[in-house]
Write a protein that holds these residues in place. Structure first.
Motif, PDB file in Angstrom:
ATOM      1  N   ALA A  74       0.834  -1.213   0.000  1.00 27.89           N
ATOM      2  CA  ALA A  74       0.000   0.000   0.000  1.00 27.89           C
ATOM      3  C   ALA A  74       0.868   1.263   0.000  1.00 27.89           C
ATOM      4  O   ALA A  74       0.575   2.241  -0.708  1.00 27.89           O
ATOM      5  N   GLN A  75       1.957   1.238   0.772  1.00 31.64           N
ATOM      6  CA  GLN A  75       2.839   2.416   0.807  1.00 31.64           C
ATOM      7  C   GLN A  75       3.531   2.616  -0.545  1.00 31.64           C
ATOM      8  O   GLN A  75       3.707   3.745  -1.003  1.00 31.64           O
ATOM      9  N   GLY A  76       3.886   1.499  -1.185  1.00 35.42           N
ATOM     10  CA  GLY A  76       4.496   1.603  -2.509  1.00 35.42           C
ATOM     11  C   GLY A  76       3.534   2.178  -3.528  1.00 35.42           C
ATOM     12  O   GLY A  76       3.903   3.022  -4.357  1.00 35.42           O
ATOM     13  N   VAL A  77       2.270   1.741  -3.450  1.00 34.36           N
ATOM     14  CA  VAL A  77       1.245   2.268  -4.361  1.00 34.36           C
ATOM     15  C   VAL A  77       1.107   3.777  -4.158  1.00 34.36           C
ATOM     16  O   VAL A  77       1.078   4.559  -5.120  1.00 34.36           O
ATOM     17  N   LYS A  78       1.053   4.185  -2.899  1.00 38.63           N
ATOM     18  CA  LYS A  78       0.854   5.616  -2.609  1.00 38.63           C
ATOM     19  C   LYS A  78       2.049   6.456  -3.081  1.00 38.63           C
ATOM     20  O   LYS A  78       1.872   7.555  -3.625  1.00 38.63           O
ATOM     21  N   LEU A  79       3.248   5.919  -2.883  1.00 43.10           N
ATOM     22  CA  LEU A  79       4.429   6.677  -3.314  1.00 43.10           C
ATOM     23  C   LEU A  79       4.522   6.751  -4.833  1.00 43.10           C
ATOM     24  O   LEU A  79       4.988   7.749  -5.384  1.00 43.10           O
ATOM     25  N   ALA A  80       4.051   5.679  -5.503  1.00 43.30           N
ATOM     26  CA  ALA A  80       4.135   5.654  -6.964  1.00 43.30           C
ATOM     27  C   ALA A  80       3.084   6.561  -7.596  1.00 43.30           C
ATOM     28  O   ALA A  80       3.312   7.141  -8.660  1.00 43.30           O
ATOM     29  N   ASN A  81       1.926   6.677  -6.957  1.00 46.47           N
ATOM     30  CA  ASN A  81       0.854   7.517  -7.496  1.00 46.47           C
ATOM     31  C   ASN A  81       0.164   8.238  -6.347  1.00 46.47           C
ATOM     32  O   ASN A  81      -0.777   7.723  -5.733  1.00 46.47           O
ATOM     33  N   ARG A  82       0.647   9.420  -6.048  1.00 39.62           N
ATOM     34  CA  ARG A  82       0.142  10.149  -4.877  1.00 39.62           C
ATOM     35  C   ARG A  82      -1.263  10.690  -5.084  1.00 39.62           C
ATOM     36  O   ARG A  82      -1.891  11.189  -4.157  1.00 39.62           O
ATOM     37  N   GLU A  83      -1.770  10.598  -6.322  1.00 39.21           N
ATOM     38  CA  GLU A  83      -3.145  11.044  -6.578  1.00 39.21           C
ATOM     39  C   GLU A  83      -4.159  10.016  -6.075  1.00 39.21           C
ATOM     40  O   GLU A  83      -5.329  10.336  -5.881  1.00 39.21           O
ATOM     41  N   LEU A  84      -3.721   8.766  -5.902  1.00 35.88           N
ATOM     42  CA  LEU A  84      -4.655   7.726  -5.456  1.00 35.88           C
ATOM     43  C   LEU A  84      -4.925   7.838  -3.955  1.00 35.88           C
ATOM     44  O   LEU A  84      -4.023   8.162  -3.181  1.00 35.88           O
ATOM     45  N   THR A  85      -6.163   7.537  -3.567  1.00 36.61           N
ATOM     46  CA  THR A  85      -6.476   7.332  -2.151  1.00 36.61           C
ATOM     47  C   THR A  85      -6.256   5.850  -1.882  1.00 36.61           C
ATOM     48  O   THR A  85      -6.778   4.994  -2.607  1.00 36.61           O
ATOM     49  N   VAL A  86      -5.465   5.545  -0.857  1.00 40.01           N
ATOM     50  CA  VAL A  86      -5.062   4.152  -0.641  1.00 40.01           C
ATOM     51  C   VAL A  86      -5.571   3.646   0.713  1.00 40.01           C
ATOM     52  O   VAL A  86      -5.322   4.262   1.750  1.00 40.01           O
ATOM     53  N   ILE A  87      -6.283   2.517   0.644  1.00 41.66           N
ATOM     54  CA  ILE A  87      -6.717   1.807   1.850  1.00 41.66           C
ATOM     55  C   ILE A  87      -5.948   0.492   1.913  1.00 41.66           C
ATOM     56  O   ILE A  87      -5.845  -0.221   0.915  1.00 41.66           O
ATOM     57  N   ALA A  88      -5.386   0.179   3.086  1.00 38.59           N
ATOM     58  CA  ALA A  88      -4.844  -1.151   3.339  1.00 38.59           C
ATOM     59  C   ALA A  88      -5.792  -1.841   4.313  1.00 38.59           C
ATOM     60  O   ALA A  88      -6.389  -1.183   5.174  1.00 38.59           O
ATOM     61  N   SER A  89      -5.965  -3.153   4.154  1.00 37.86           N
ATOM     62  CA  SER A  89      -6.905  -3.833   5.044  1.00 37.86           C
ATOM     63  C   SER A  89      -6.478  -5.272   5.274  1.00 37.86           C
ATOM     64  O   SER A  89      -5.716  -5.846   4.496  1.00 37.86           O
ATOM     65  N   GLY A  90      -6.990  -5.827   6.362  1.00 39.39           N
ATOM     66  CA  GLY A  90      -6.678  -7.212   6.708  1.00 39.39           C
ATOM     67  C   GLY A  90      -7.190  -7.501   8.106  1.00 39.39           C
ATOM     68  O   GLY A  90      -7.908  -6.698   8.699  1.00 39.39           O
ATOM     69  N   GLY A  91      -6.802  -8.650   8.630  1.00 40.70           N
ATOM     70  CA  GLY A  91      -7.274  -9.039   9.954  1.00 40.70           C
ATOM     71  C   GLY A  91      -6.232  -8.795  11.027  1.00 40.70           C
ATOM     72  O   GLY A  91      -5.123  -8.313  10.752  1.00 40.70           O
ATOM     73  N   ASP A  92      -6.604  -9.152  12.279  1.00 40.80           N
ATOM     74  CA  ASP A  92      -5.676  -8.943  13.393  1.00 40.80           C
ATOM     75  C   ASP A  92      -4.495  -9.911  13.308  1.00 40.80           C
ATOM     76  O   ASP A  92      -3.370  -9.546  13.674  1.00 40.80           O
TER      77      ASP A  92
END
Ligand code: SF4
Length: 283
Positions: A74-92
């Motif tokens: 998710a951090q890589g996606v955000k750094l590559a395209n800062r125009e995107l809104t990025v959600i990361a998700s998963g379980g505990d």
């Protein structure tokens, strides 16, 4: 403007009937629509576990990654395209066991990513083992005599790691959860939203009724100030981590992206960094 229904694709979720993750997906769709996003402006990156399937059910860019690794992706996606809104998700299990190293460092890095953890206090996908969020004494196939480990407190860890946004909610409280996800999406920096999301199949202790009896909603404390980090830590400890609402927000600290813009190593302009082997050997 996209409606919340437009954030749903035609893949039918295969969660068990009654799983809390259905409501979390609904809240994400509503929050995305409420903040004015279009599906092509959103990326949902998930880890492994029942909740990790969520990226396949939302009409947006998505990637179902590997166990405990939703945040690096998710951090890589955000750094590559800062125009995107990025959600990361998963379980505990995904985020607070195998992925905990990434969680802590993503928190302190403060990149503009919203991390939504579906916390059911058990491993559901692998048919019911004790997770770091399970209570002491919790009996499963992996701890038949009851867990003898202490329960991990993600809220305390997040505050200690320098979090700028910490919230907690309950999948049954769709109104509160949607509002908190909206706030997380609008926060400039990393936001952790831990969501009690019951596993109706394997966790017969932390049920919907159990959460309703044990949750302490911050609405009960009208004088609570979410900008006060010490008060946030105190309230988390006083309520044994069962607090729901916006627990802490720091709008003073800049996000990683904002700090990184214009960063230049001393004596060098970014555009001039074209080192030959000979230059490199002189360093
Ligand atoms: Fe949800 Fe539990 Fe079923 Fe997984 S096993 S889909 S967490 S109810």
């Amino acid at each position: 403007m996209a409606t919340f229904k437009e954030f749903r694709n035609n893949v039918k979720p295969n969660w068990c009937p009654g799983c809390g993750d259905f409501s979390v997906q609904a809240a994400i769709q509503r929050a995305a629509a409420n903040v004015g996003l279009e599906p092509e402006q959103l990326a949902v990156i998930s880890g492994i576990g029942c909740s990790g399937r969520i990226s396949g059910y939302i009409n947006a860019y998505g990637l179902h990654g590997i166990h405990g690794r939703s945040l690096p992706i998710a951090q890589g996606v955000k750094l590559a395209n800062r125009e995107l809104t990025v959600i990361a998700s998963g379980g505990d299990g995904d985020g607070f066991a195998i992925g905990m190293g990434h969680t802590v460092h993503a928190i302190r890095r403060n990149l503009d990513v919203t991390y939504i953890v579906m916390d059911n206090q058990i491993y559901g996908l692998t048919k019911g083992q004790t997770s770091p969020r399970s209570a002491e004494g919790f009996k499963t196939k992996s701890t038949p005599e009851g867990s003898i480990e202490s329960t991990l407190s993600p809220l305390e860890i997040a505050l200690s790691a320098g979090a700028t946004f910490v919230a907690q909610s309950f999948s049954s409280d769709l109104k509160q959860l949607t509002a908190l996800i909206e706030a997380g999406l609008q926060h400039k920096g990393f936001s952790l939203i831990n969501v009690f999301s019951p596993c109706v199949t394997f966790n017969k202790i932390n049920t919907y009724d159990w959460f309703k009896e044990n949750i302490v909603n911050l609405d009960q404390f009208p004088d609570y100030d979410p900008s006060n980090r010490i008060a946030a830590m105190t309230k988390i400890m006083e309520t044994n981590g069962m607090l729901t609402g916006l627990i802490y927000q720091n709008n003073q600290r800049k996000s990683y992206e904002d700090l990184a813009v214009g960063f230049k190593p001393e004596g060098l302009a970014n555009q001039d960094i074209k080192l030959s082997r000979a230059d490199f050997d002189k360093l």
